[in-house]
Write a protein that holds these residues in place. Structure first.
Motif, PDB file in Angstrom:
ATOM      1  N   TYR A  16       0.834  -1.193   0.000  1.00  0.00           N
ATOM      2  CA  TYR A  16       0.000   0.000   0.000  1.00  0.00           C
ATOM      3  C   TYR A  16       0.871   1.246   0.000  1.00  0.00           C
ATOM      4  O   TYR A  16       1.946   1.257   0.581  1.00  0.00           O
ATOM      5  CB  TYR A  16      -0.883   0.067   1.257  1.00  0.00           C
ATOM      6  CG  TYR A  16      -2.118  -0.776   1.196  1.00  0.00           C
ATOM      7  CD1 TYR A  16      -3.312  -0.265   0.725  1.00  0.00           C
ATOM      8  CD2 TYR A  16      -2.101  -2.100   1.630  1.00  0.00           C
ATOM      9  CE1 TYR A  16      -4.463  -1.036   0.679  1.00  0.00           C
ATOM     10  CE2 TYR A  16      -3.237  -2.886   1.591  1.00  0.00           C
ATOM     11  CZ  TYR A  16      -4.410  -2.343   1.114  1.00  0.00           C
ATOM     12  OH  TYR A  16      -5.532  -3.115   1.065  1.00  0.00           O
ATOM     13  N   LYS A  20      -3.212   5.144  -1.281  1.00  0.00           N
ATOM     14  CA  LYS A  20      -4.121   4.012  -1.503  1.00  0.00           C
ATOM     15  C   LYS A  20      -4.798   3.599  -0.192  1.00  0.00           C
ATOM     16  O   LYS A  20      -6.003   3.336  -0.168  1.00  0.00           O
ATOM     17  CB  LYS A  20      -3.350   2.834  -2.098  1.00  0.00           C
ATOM     18  CG  LYS A  20      -4.213   1.638  -2.412  1.00  0.00           C
ATOM     19  CD  LYS A  20      -3.407   0.516  -3.030  1.00  0.00           C
ATOM     20  CE  LYS A  20      -4.264  -0.720  -3.240  1.00  0.00           C
ATOM     21  NZ  LYS A  20      -3.475  -1.843  -3.728  1.00  0.00           N
ATOM     22  N   LEU A  21      -4.039   3.563   0.896  1.00  0.00           N
ATOM     23  CA  LEU A  21      -4.620   3.200   2.181  1.00  0.00           C
ATOM     24  C   LEU A  21      -5.654   4.234   2.614  1.00  0.00           C
ATOM     25  O   LEU A  21      -6.720   3.873   3.119  1.00  0.00           O
ATOM     26  CB  LEU A  21      -3.533   3.066   3.255  1.00  0.00           C
ATOM     27  CG  LEU A  21      -4.027   2.655   4.642  1.00  0.00           C
ATOM     28  CD1 LEU A  21      -4.713   1.287   4.610  1.00  0.00           C
ATOM     29  CD2 LEU A  21      -2.884   2.654   5.641  1.00  0.00           C
ATOM     30  N   GLU A  24      -8.859   3.520   0.920  1.00  0.00           N
ATOM     31  CA  GLU A  24      -9.501   2.331   1.510  1.00  0.00           C
ATOM     32  C   GLU A  24     -10.161   2.666   2.851  1.00  0.00           C
ATOM     33  O   GLU A  24     -11.169   2.063   3.214  1.00  0.00           O
ATOM     34  CB  GLU A  24      -8.477   1.214   1.710  1.00  0.00           C
ATOM     35  CG  GLU A  24      -7.931   0.625   0.440  1.00  0.00           C
ATOM     36  CD  GLU A  24      -8.898  -0.329  -0.239  1.00  0.00           C
ATOM     37  OE1 GLU A  24      -9.786  -0.879   0.427  1.00  0.00           O
ATOM     38  OE2 GLU A  24      -8.745  -0.513  -1.461  1.00  0.00           O
TER      39      GLU A  24
END
Length: 65
Positions: A16, A20-21, A24
Motif C-alpha cells: 500500500y 491508496k490506504l 480504503e
C-alpha cells in the motif's frame, strides 16, 4: 501509543501507499498523513487497518505502552 514506524512498515509490506490506504479508509491522503503524524486513529479506522494490512498482533502496534 501507536508505533507509527511499525505501522508504516506494515503499510509498505502489504504494497500500500499512504494514498491508496487513505482511499480504503475513506479519508483523504492529507488526513491520513495528519493522523499518522499525531498517532491518533479512531477504533473503526484501527479495525479496518488490522484487516487490510493483515496485522497479526495489533496490540503490539496500536496499544503499545
Amino acid at each position: 501509543m501507536i508505533l507509527i514506524n511499525e505501522l508504516k512498515g506494515k503499510i509498505r509490506a502489504k504494497g500500500y501507499t499512504q494514498e491508496k490506504l487513505a482511499r480504503e479508509l475513506g479519508m483523504s491522503p492529507k488526513t491520513l498523513c495528519n493522523k499518522l503524524s499525531k498517532g491518533i486513529f479512531g477504533s473503526d479506522e484501527i479495525e479496518k487497518m488490522i484487516k487490510l494490512l493483515d496485522i497479526k498482533n495489533p496490540i503490539d502496534i496500536f496499544f503499545n505502552e
